[in-house]
Write an enzyme that holds these catalytic residues in place. Structure first.
Site, short mmCIF file in Angstrom:
data_model
loop_
_atom_site.label_atom_id
_atom_site.label_comp_id
_atom_site.label_asym_id
_atom_site.label_seq_id
_atom_site.Cartn_x
_atom_site.Cartn_y
_atom_site.Cartn_z
N ASP A 4 68.95 -70.85 43.01
CA ASP A 4 69.31 -70.67 44.42
C ASP A 4 68.33 -71.42 45.33
O ASP A 4 67.15 -71.58 44.99
CB ASP A 4 69.30 -69.17 44.75
CG ASP A 4 70.03 -68.87 46.04
OD1 ASP A 4 70.79 -69.74 46.51
OD2 ASP A 4 69.85 -67.78 46.59
N HIS A 64 71.93 -80.01 46.56
CA HIS A 64 72.57 -79.89 45.24
C HIS A 64 72.22 -81.10 44.38
O HIS A 64 71.98 -80.95 43.17
CB HIS A 64 74.10 -79.76 45.39
CG HIS A 64 74.52 -78.52 46.12
ND1 HIS A 64 73.99 -77.28 45.86
CD2 HIS A 64 75.44 -78.32 47.11
CE1 HIS A 64 74.55 -76.38 46.65
NE2 HIS A 64 75.42 -76.99 47.42
N LEU A 76 68.12 -76.74 21.36
CA LEU A 76 68.47 -75.85 22.48
C LEU A 76 69.97 -75.88 22.78
O LEU A 76 70.61 -76.92 22.66
CB LEU A 76 67.71 -76.34 23.74
CG LEU A 76 67.96 -75.57 25.03
CD1 LEU A 76 67.21 -74.24 25.00
CD2 LEU A 76 67.54 -76.38 26.26
C1 FPP Z 1 72.77 -72.22 45.14
O1 FPP Z 1 72.14 -72.83 46.23
C2 FPP Z 1 73.25 -73.20 44.20
C3 FPP Z 1 74.54 -73.41 43.87
C4 FPP Z 1 75.66 -72.65 44.44
C5 FPP Z 1 74.93 -74.41 42.91
C6 FPP Z 1 73.93 -74.75 41.88
C7 FPP Z 1 74.05 -76.21 41.65
C8 FPP Z 1 73.06 -77.03 41.28
C9 FPP Z 1 71.71 -76.58 40.93
C10 FPP Z 1 73.26 -78.50 41.23
C11 FPP Z 1 74.38 -78.92 40.39
C12 FPP Z 1 74.22 -78.48 39.00
C13 FPP Z 1 74.52 -79.25 37.96
C14 FPP Z 1 74.40 -78.71 36.61
C15 FPP Z 1 74.94 -80.63 38.11
P1 FPP Z 1 72.70 -72.55 47.68
O2 FPP Z 1 73.58 -73.69 48.05
O3 FPP Z 1 73.34 -71.22 47.72
O4 FPP Z 1 71.38 -72.58 48.51
P2 FPP Z 1 71.07 -71.70 49.80
O5 FPP Z 1 70.96 -70.27 49.36
O6 FPP Z 1 69.76 -72.25 50.27
O7 FPP Z 1 72.19 -71.94 50.77
#
Ligand code: FPP
Length: 225
Positions: A12, A29, A124
């Site tokens: 997150d 992202h 892994l």
């Molecule tokens: C939460 O951050 C993250 C997500 C909803 C998506 C997770 C995606 C990635 C780590 C990148 C893509 C992954 C791969 C495997 C290619 P948020 O957007 O909710 O952050 P915030 O809480 O600061 O708004």
């Protein structure tokens, strides 16, 4: 010392990381995907760690603006295609969990292709949670067991889930303290670690420190010392 076989991470803080730098959320992202690569490599070097499950897209993430969802889909496809060689070089098997039928045909094809091409890797397991929600996973398992004969055992139920192995260590970055519908069954006895670090800033050093702290915790699984 505690054994660490299965690490699960709620990644997150991507959006906030980008906004803090005056960038669009999607840039967070993009930066987050690079951290996925680094953390996977780090875990693949630790012979004790068998599985790394990462929450990449939840059943609730469809509620985000269309452009952000589309960006995440494209990023995922790009990531999987560009990572194939690294999966193979690092002996990492890719295994998705979640209901990927909601994704485009092209993304589903890529997911299945990477899964097949890495199926022989026995280091892994990197499991990406894709259109994943624990409640949805549990319901799909219940429906899959509807015609089973006799009482359903814990083992039968566990095996009907997408993710069949218990989590030892569950980490959430980004400062919030909640599970957000992630691995609710499998995390029954997981040790929970919450980090204020936003996911794009998360490092292998921080993970190594959390693992070190994890190894010294007394895990009783409901029993006595
Ligand atoms: C939460 O951050 C993250 C997500 C909803 C998506 C997770 C995606 C990635 C780590 C990148 C893509 C992954 C791969 C495997 C290619 P948020 O957007 O909710 O952050 P915030 O809480 O600061 O708004």
């Amino acid at each position: 010392m505690n054994e660490i076989k299965h690490i699960a991470i709620i990644m997150d803080g991507n959006g906030r990381w980008a906004e803090l730098q005056g960038k669009k959320r999607v840039k967070g992202h993009e930066a987050g995907a690079k951290v996925v690569k680094k953390i996977t490599k780090f875990c693949s070097r630790d012979k004790d760690i068998e599985r790394l499950t990462l929450y990449a897209f939840s059943t609730e993430n469809w509620k985000r603006p269309r452009l952000e969802v589309e960006f995440l889909m494209k990023l995922l496809e790009k990531y999987l295609r560009s990572e194939l060689q690294d999966y193979l070089n690092n002996n990492v098997r890719f295994e998705p969990i979640g209901d990927i039928r909601a994704f485009s045909n092209s993304l589903q094809k890529t997911i299945k292709e990477i899964e097949i091409k890495t199926a022989h890797c026995d280091g892994l397991v990197q499991s990406l949670a894709l259109n994943y929600g624990a409640q949805d996973e549990i319901l799909r398992a219940v429906n899959g067991l509807k015609n089973a004969e006799g009482d359903i055992t814990q083992e039968m139920f566990s095996n009907a889930l997408d993710c069949k192995s218990d989590v030892d260590l569950l980490i959430r970055t980004g400062g919030d303290h909640r599970l957000s519908n992630f691995l609710l069954w499998q995390a029954a006895y997981a040790e929970l670690f919450f980090s204020d670090t936003l996911w794009p800033d998360f490092t292998s050093d921080e993970l190594a420190k959390i693992i070190k702290d994890f190894t010294t915790i007394e895990r009783r699984f409901g029993g006595l010392k």
